[in-house]
Enzyme design. Structure first.
Site, short mmCIF file in Angstrom:
data_model
loop_
_atom_site.label_atom_id
_atom_site.label_comp_id
_atom_site.label_asym_id
_atom_site.label_seq_id
_atom_site.Cartn_x
_atom_site.Cartn_y
_atom_site.Cartn_z
N ASN A 208 1.53 -0.90 -0.10
CA ASN A 208 -0.25 0.06 0.00
C ASN A 208 0.99 1.21 -0.04
OD1 ASN A 208 0.57 0.92 2.90
ND2 ASN A 208 -0.25 -1.52 3.53
N LYS A 286 8.66 -16.00 -10.32
CA LYS A 286 8.07 -15.52 -11.66
C LYS A 286 6.94 -16.34 -12.23
CE LYS A 286 8.61 -11.32 -14.34
NZ LYS A 286 9.31 -10.54 -15.70
N ASP A 305 -4.33 -10.95 12.22
CA ASP A 305 -4.95 -9.37 12.81
C ASP A 305 -4.52 -8.70 14.50
OD1 ASP A 305 -6.50 -6.94 13.66
OD2 ASP A 305 -8.12 -7.77 13.09
N ILE A 306 -3.65 -7.93 14.45
CA ILE A 306 -2.10 -8.25 15.02
C ILE A 306 -2.82 -7.31 16.02
CG2 ILE A 306 -0.08 -6.97 15.85
CD1 ILE A 306 0.38 -7.53 12.63
N LEU A 307 -3.69 -5.99 15.49
CA LEU A 307 -4.58 -5.56 16.06
C LEU A 307 -5.24 -5.96 18.12
CD1 LEU A 307 -4.92 -1.94 18.36
CD2 LEU A 307 -6.33 -2.09 16.00
N PHE A 324 -5.15 2.52 14.04
CA PHE A 324 -5.39 3.74 13.23
C PHE A 324 -6.60 2.82 12.18
CE2 PHE A 324 -1.85 5.48 15.47
CZ PHE A 324 -1.12 6.89 14.46
N LYS A 338 -14.89 -0.09 14.07
CA LYS A 338 -13.39 -1.11 14.20
C LYS A 338 -13.22 -0.56 15.65
CE LYS A 338 -8.56 -1.18 12.23
NZ LYS A 338 -8.08 -0.04 11.50
N LYS A 342 -12.93 -4.09 17.03
CA LYS A 342 -11.39 -4.76 17.79
C LYS A 342 -11.18 -4.99 19.03
CE LYS A 342 -10.20 -4.64 13.58
NZ LYS A 342 -9.62 -5.66 12.35
#
Length: 398
Positions: A208, A286, A305-307, A324, A338, A342
């Site tokens: 991203n 490749k 999902d670390i958070l 965030f 969220k 979470k």
């Protein structure tokens, strides 16, 4: 917060020397005693009289002062302070420090001291970016020298970029952190930052646009308040913060492992833009174009999902867990949902539609979501967002 502490302040020769006058005043307001040393070049920008008037002490300028040196004055000066602060630290002063030169009072003091040293660099952007300066600051960091700044902005020479000396109150915060008197002294904070790169094949990856700038600014702000910071970063463009334990990772799984290894912590701030998906299985070769131009089918699976994982810990959960949320529509509604989903304490949400210029830019406008509701913050620099958020974190941790 600095009662009874003595600061040896070395003022280098740059236009930013005028800020040293305000720095002296701010340090003394907080109870510190300031012993000033003014270089010959520094005297071209501020006078010994003005520095002495603000410090309430004599200004030292000359290595070959017979009265002082009869008692080995430069040795005594270098060792009676609790902290040596160099502000502004010019490119020349940093070069002398890195190479161990001792050809004037300031450089001799710095070579003779066994006291911790904090430098506030100030120079033209091209000088800061020069390979020689990069080598010198790397050497100084390796030698244990702490940094505050430089900031990015307009310069007296008319150019724009990194090289502005940190503001006096930023330096005061950094002094407090170095002396263990900041509001977060003794606290451990984990900060994640940047994007993650999820390999598709040996030459391609999912990613991203996160630059990591907000995470770096936040980690630096927390350090200035005295926190011990573990900074877990993906392959971000932003410079790494000084004074942190930096852990470099590439993928979401690596970031999860690094965060878990860094526990326990008093707070965990998840500013990283972690990729939602990764390849079910990375190919070792490749991926080639198929006959007829048909696109390949990518078999994706969800990343951890670390958070949510850290927020949901039954044992060892940090006192404060902050996530965030980068949104493109219905920012407050999505961020509020969220936070509930979470299980974290706060969500810092922002609008990252391309027209805002926030993703990868220098400014940010956030909404802080807590159990008390949504609090909109105005557009400000990412550095100012970081300082404001760090102050709130310090208050929350008590």
């Amino acid at each position: 917060m600095l009662n009874g502490r003595r600061i040896l302040l070395i003022i280098g020769g740059g236009i930013a020397a005028y800020k040293a006058l305000d720095l002296i005043r701010r340090l003394r307001e907080r109870g510190a005693a300031v012993t000033p040393v003014l270089t010959r070049a520094g005297q071209e920008f501020v006078t010994p009289l003005s520095v002495s008037a603000l410090a309430g002490e004599r200004v030292y300028t000359d290595l070959f002062d017979l009265t002082d040196e009869a008692d080995m004055g430069h040795i005594q000066l270098s060792r009676v302070a609790d902290l040596v602060v160099v502000a502004p630290a010019t490119a020349d002063l940093m070069a002398k420090m890195a190479q161990g030169h001792a050809d004037d009072l300031a450089s001799t003091l710095l070579l003779a001291t066994d006291t911790p040293v904090l430098v506030a660099p100030a120079m033209n952007v091209r000088m800061w970016d020069h390979a020689a300066t990069a080598r010198n600051r790397a050497q100084l960091a390796a030698d244990g020298v702490a940094f505050v700044g430089p900031n990015e902005g307009d310069m007296a020479c008319g150019e724009y970029g990194p090289g502005r000396m940190a503001e006096p109150m930023e330096i005061v915060e950094a002094v407090g952190a170095q002396l263990g008197t900041g509001p977060l002294a003794g606290r451990h904070v984990i900060v994640t930052s940047g994007p993650t790169h999820e390999p598709i094949d040996p030459v391609r990856y999912l990613a991203n646009r996160s630059s990591g700038a907000q995470g770096t600014a936040l980690a630096q702000a927390l350090v200035r308040l005295g926190a011990r910071v573990t900074f877990v970063t993906g392959p971000a463009r932003a410079a790494r913060p000084v004074g942190c334990t930096v852990v470099e990772v590439e993928t979401a799984i690596q970031m999860q492992d690094a965060v878990t290894a860094a526990l326990p912590a008093d707070a965990a701030i998840f500013a990283a833009a972690v990729a939602d998906w990764r390849m079910q299985a990375e190919t070792g070769s490749k991926i080639k174009k198929q006959a007829g131009g048909a696109p390949p089918s990518l078999d994706l699976t969800e990343n951890p999902d670390i958070l949510k994982g850290i927020a949901g810990l039954e044992s060892g959960r940090p006192q404060l867990v902050v996530g965030f949320a980068a949104e493109t529509d219905d920012v407050v509604a999505h961020a509020t949902a969220k936070r509930a989903r979470k299980g974290c304490d706060w969500i810092v949400a922002n609008d990252v539609r391309p027209e805002t210029g926030i993703m990868g830019g220098t400014d940010n406008a956030v909404t802080l979501i807590t159990e008390d509701g949504a609090e909109d913050w105005p557009l400000m620099s990412k550095r100012d967002v970081a300082r404001r958020l760090a102050d709130r974190i310090a208050k929350a941790l008590g």
